[in-house]
Design a protein around this motif. Sequence first.
Motif, PDB file in Angstrom:
ATOM      1  N   THR A   1       0.807  -1.226   0.000  1.00 52.87           N
ATOM      2  CA  THR A   1       0.000   0.000   0.000  1.00 52.87           C
ATOM      3  C   THR A   1       0.836   1.269   0.000  1.00 52.87           C
ATOM      4  O   THR A   1       0.296   2.358  -0.136  1.00 52.87           O
ATOM      5  CB  THR A   1      -0.927   0.033   1.225  1.00 52.87           C
ATOM      6  OG1 THR A   1      -0.142  -0.205   2.395  1.00 52.87           O
ATOM      7  CG2 THR A   1      -2.017  -1.019   1.117  1.00 52.87           C
ATOM      8  N   GLY A   2       2.139   1.137   0.148  1.00 50.17           N
ATOM      9  CA  GLY A   2       2.995   2.307   0.088  1.00 50.17           C
ATOM     10  C   GLY A   2       3.257   2.908   1.462  1.00 50.17           C
ATOM     11  O   GLY A   2       2.441   2.793   2.387  1.00 50.17           O
ATOM     12  N   THR A   3       4.399   3.547   1.599  1.00 53.99           N
ATOM     13  CA  THR A   3       4.763   4.277   2.821  1.00 53.99           C
ATOM     14  C   THR A   3       5.158   5.687   2.419  1.00 53.99           C
ATOM     15  O   THR A   3       6.051   5.875   1.590  1.00 53.99           O
ATOM     16  CB  THR A   3       5.950   3.614   3.541  1.00 53.99           C
ATOM     17  OG1 THR A   3       5.583   2.316   3.959  1.00 53.99           O
ATOM     18  CG2 THR A   3       6.361   4.458   4.752  1.00 53.99           C
ATOM     19  N   ARG A   4       4.460   6.650   2.997  1.00 52.41           N
ATOM     20  CA  ARG A   4       4.811   8.058   2.755  1.00 52.41           C
ATOM     21  C   ARG A   4       5.867   8.476   3.767  1.00 52.41           C
ATOM     22  O   ARG A   4       5.638   8.423   4.972  1.00 52.41           O
ATOM     23  CB  ARG A   4       3.585   8.955   2.912  1.00 52.41           C
ATOM     24  CG  ARG A   4       2.600   8.857   1.782  1.00 52.41           C
ATOM     25  CD  ARG A   4       1.527   9.931   1.903  1.00 52.41           C
ATOM     26  NE  ARG A   4       0.543   9.796   0.846  1.00 52.41           N
ATOM     27  CZ  ARG A   4       0.669  10.360  -0.357  1.00 52.41           C
ATOM     28  NH1 ARG A   4       1.715  11.100  -0.634  1.00 52.41           N
ATOM     29  NH2 ARG A   4      -0.269  10.193  -1.260  1.00 52.41           N
ATOM     30  N   LEU A   5       7.008   8.878   3.251  1.00 51.11           N
ATOM     31  CA  LEU A   5       8.105   9.344   4.099  1.00 51.11           C
ATOM     32  C   LEU A   5       8.233  10.852   3.959  1.00 51.11           C
ATOM     33  O   LEU A   5       8.310  11.379   2.854  1.00 51.11           O
ATOM     34  CB  LEU A   5       9.424   8.683   3.680  1.00 51.11           C
ATOM     35  CG  LEU A   5      10.694   9.251   4.336  1.00 51.11           C
ATOM     36  CD1 LEU A   5      10.689   8.957   5.844  1.00 51.11           C
ATOM     37  CD2 LEU A   5      11.949   8.678   3.687  1.00 51.11           C
ATOM     38  N   LYS A   6       8.256  11.504   5.088  1.00 52.37           N
ATOM     39  CA  LYS A   6       8.517  12.943   5.098  1.00 52.37           C
ATOM     40  C   LYS A   6       9.778  13.167   5.914  1.00 52.37           C
ATOM     41  O   LYS A   6       9.858  12.736   7.076  1.00 52.37           O
ATOM     42  CB  LYS A   6       7.354  13.721   5.697  1.00 52.37           C
ATOM     43  CG  LYS A   6       7.581  15.223   5.692  1.00 52.37           C
ATOM     44  CD  LYS A   6       6.295  15.977   5.970  1.00 52.37           C
ATOM     45  CE  LYS A   6       6.542  17.462   5.814  1.00 52.37           C
ATOM     46  NZ  LYS A   6       5.311  18.247   5.825  1.00 52.37           N
ATOM     47  N   VAL A   7      10.748  13.833   5.305  1.00 52.68           N
ATOM     48  CA  VAL A   7      11.988  14.136   5.997  1.00 52.68           C
ATOM     49  C   VAL A   7      12.017  15.631   6.282  1.00 52.68           C
ATOM     50  O   VAL A   7      11.896  16.451   5.368  1.00 52.68           O
ATOM     51  CB  VAL A   7      13.221  13.723   5.169  1.00 52.68           C
ATOM     52  CG1 VAL A   7      14.498  14.057   5.929  1.00 52.68           C
ATOM     53  CG2 VAL A   7      13.171  12.241   4.843  1.00 52.68           C
ATOM     54  N   LEU A   8      12.179  15.963   7.548  1.00 51.31           N
ATOM     55  CA  LEU A   8      12.192  17.354   7.974  1.00 51.31           C
ATOM     56  C   LEU A   8      13.611  17.898   7.915  1.00 51.31           C
ATOM     57  O   LEU A   8      14.545  17.257   8.404  1.00 51.31           O
ATOM     58  CB  LEU A   8      11.643  17.466   9.395  1.00 51.31           C
ATOM     59  CG  LEU A   8      10.235  16.891   9.598  1.00 51.31           C
ATOM     60  CD1 LEU A   8       9.846  16.947  11.067  1.00 51.31           C
ATOM     61  CD2 LEU A   8       9.230  17.629   8.738  1.00 51.31           C
ATOM     62  N   ALA A   9      13.716  19.075   7.293  1.00 50.22           N
ATOM     63  CA  ALA A   9      15.048  19.675   7.146  1.00 50.22           C
ATOM     64  C   ALA A   9      15.564  20.214   8.484  1.00 50.22           C
ATOM     65  O   ALA A   9      14.774  20.538   9.374  1.00 50.22           O
ATOM     66  CB  ALA A   9      14.998  20.784   6.111  1.00 50.22           C
TER      67      ALA A   9
ATOM     68  N   VAL B   1      -6.341   2.977  -6.280  1.00 48.90           N
ATOM     69  CA  VAL B   1      -7.472   3.657  -5.660  1.00 48.90           C
ATOM     70  C   VAL B   1      -6.953   4.307  -4.384  1.00 48.90           C
ATOM     71  O   VAL B   1      -6.058   3.771  -3.731  1.00 48.90           O
ATOM     72  CB  VAL B   1      -8.601   2.652  -5.374  1.00 48.90           C
ATOM     73  CG1 VAL B   1      -9.704   3.274  -4.560  1.00 48.90           C
ATOM     74  CG2 VAL B   1      -9.138   2.093  -6.679  1.00 48.90           C
ATOM     75  N   MET B   2      -7.518   5.439  -4.038  1.00 51.56           N
ATOM     76  CA  MET B   2      -7.027   6.256  -2.925  1.00 51.56           C
ATOM     77  C   MET B   2      -6.657   5.443  -1.692  1.00 51.56           C
ATOM     78  O   MET B   2      -7.489   4.737  -1.130  1.00 51.56           O
ATOM     79  CB  MET B   2      -8.111   7.261  -2.548  1.00 51.56           C
ATOM     80  CG  MET B   2      -7.734   8.189  -1.413  1.00 51.56           C
ATOM     81  SD  MET B   2      -6.480   9.376  -1.899  1.00 51.56           S
ATOM     82  CE  MET B   2      -7.448  10.447  -2.947  1.00 51.56           C
ATOM     83  N   GLY B   3      -5.385   5.566  -1.303  1.00 49.95           N
ATOM     84  CA  GLY B   3      -4.934   4.965  -0.056  1.00 49.95           C
ATOM     85  C   GLY B   3      -4.718   3.479  -0.089  1.00 49.95           C
ATOM     86  O   GLY B   3      -4.312   2.892   0.909  1.00 49.95           O
ATOM     87  N   LYS B   4      -4.949   2.876  -1.232  1.00 48.09           N
ATOM     88  CA  LYS B   4      -4.795   1.428  -1.308  1.00 48.09           C
ATOM     89  C   LYS B   4      -3.576   1.070  -2.159  1.00 48.09           C
ATOM     90  O   LYS B   4      -2.834   1.914  -2.610  1.00 48.09           O
ATOM     91  CB  LYS B   4      -6.058   0.804  -1.866  1.00 48.09           C
ATOM     92  CG  LYS B   4      -7.275   1.090  -0.983  1.00 48.09           C
ATOM     93  CD  LYS B   4      -8.367   0.079  -1.211  1.00 48.09           C
ATOM     94  CE  LYS B   4      -9.478   0.278  -0.196  1.00 48.09           C
ATOM     95  NZ  LYS B   4     -10.567  -0.697  -0.368  1.00 48.09           N
ATOM     96  N   GLU B   5      -3.401  -0.226  -2.349  1.00 46.06           N
ATOM     97  CA  GLU B   5      -2.228  -0.658  -3.099  1.00 46.06           C
ATOM     98  C   GLU B   5      -2.428  -0.446  -4.588  1.00 46.06           C
ATOM     99  O   GLU B   5      -3.536  -0.302  -5.085  1.00 46.06           O
ATOM    100  CB  GLU B   5      -1.912  -2.139  -2.814  1.00 46.06           C
ATOM    101  CG  GLU B   5      -2.934  -3.117  -3.358  1.00 46.06           C
ATOM    102  CD  GLU B   5      -4.046  -3.408  -2.373  1.00 46.06           C
ATOM    103  OE1 GLU B   5      -4.386  -2.524  -1.550  1.00 46.06           O
ATOM    104  OE2 GLU B   5      -4.599  -4.520  -2.455  1.00 46.06           O
ATOM    105  N   ILE B   6      -1.323  -0.433  -5.302  1.00 44.48           N
ATOM    106  CA  ILE B   6      -1.356  -0.356  -6.760  1.00 44.48           C
ATOM    107  C   ILE B   6      -1.701  -1.753  -7.272  1.00 44.48           C
ATOM    108  O   ILE B   6      -1.023  -2.723  -6.943  1.00 44.48           O
ATOM    109  CB  ILE B   6       0.015   0.088  -7.305  1.00 44.48           C
ATOM    110  CG1 ILE B   6       0.401   1.459  -6.740  1.00 44.48           C
ATOM    111  CG2 ILE B   6       0.001   0.118  -8.828  1.00 44.48           C
ATOM    112  CD1 ILE B   6       1.839   1.867  -7.025  1.00 44.48           C
ATOM    113  N   LYS B   7      -2.759  -1.812  -8.084  1.00 45.98           N
ATOM    114  CA  LYS B   7      -3.225  -3.133  -8.542  1.00 45.98           C
ATOM    115  C   LYS B   7      -3.088  -3.293 -10.045  1.00 45.98           C
ATOM    116  O   LYS B   7      -3.381  -2.376 -10.810  1.00 45.98           O
ATOM    117  CB  LYS B   7      -4.682  -3.333  -8.139  1.00 45.98           C
ATOM    118  CG  LYS B   7      -4.852  -3.719  -6.679  1.00 45.98           C
ATOM    119  CD  LYS B   7      -6.252  -4.264  -6.418  1.00 45.98           C
ATOM    120  CE  LYS B   7      -6.349  -4.824  -5.026  1.00 45.98           C
ATOM    121  NZ  LYS B   7      -7.679  -5.354  -4.722  1.00 45.98           N
TER     122      LYS B   7
END
Lengths: 114, 115
Positions: free
Chosen positions: A106-114, B38-44
């Motif tokens: 589902t992905g991980t959003r990484l934010k790096v603060l300067a 789709v928003m917030g989900k995995e790429i399918k």
Amino acid sequence: AQSVSQHNHHVILSEAASLELGCNYSYGGTVNLFWYVQYPGQHLQLLLKYFSGDPLVKGIKGFEAEFIKSKFSFNLRKPSVQWSDTAEYFCAVNQGSGTYKYIFGTGTRLKVLA
Amino acid sequence: EAGVTQFPSHSVIEKGQTVTLRCDPISGHDNLYWYRRVMGKEIKFLLHFVKESKQDESGMPNNRFLAERTGGTYSTLKVQPAELEDSGVYFCASSQDSGSTYGYTFGSGTRLTVV
């Protein structure tokens, strides 16, 4: 069904902090493993990949990942993050050579603060 | 080399309308893929072309989605009629091989919003 889990959805770090993003997959056979990154406003880019050999894989921009077969894991690491590493990171798996379909986390959003 | 190009980059349409997304792969890449997030989900995965032939369209959600690849070059993905749940980012990717060894080259995606 095969799946890929990324447990950290959002990560905030200060510059120079160390990074580890978790990725676990569920599939018992041979797999190829990938990490992709999407910087703001840009396309998905391949960071690194593993398909055989040394389980410690080095990629671009100082990233590395370790494949631990017994744990079905492929965690991404970087010893010291920079502000420019702010992006979304995706783990992906496909089932060995000759196949093509990726299963993404589902992905991980990484934010790096300067 | 030129990358994978997708357009439009954004599209906002009303429910029931038709939208066509286009993807131009890297020249010489026989393999072309469509994925959706789709928003917030995995790429399918949606489907895979080899040249002009559909190798696998098992990920296509339903028959409102139609993908074509004319002459093995660019590809289009048409949604007709669009529904609210079709909103998301549609990614296209291409590769020389199956993608398993070298990875794909992705386009920047088309963000589709159905209102």
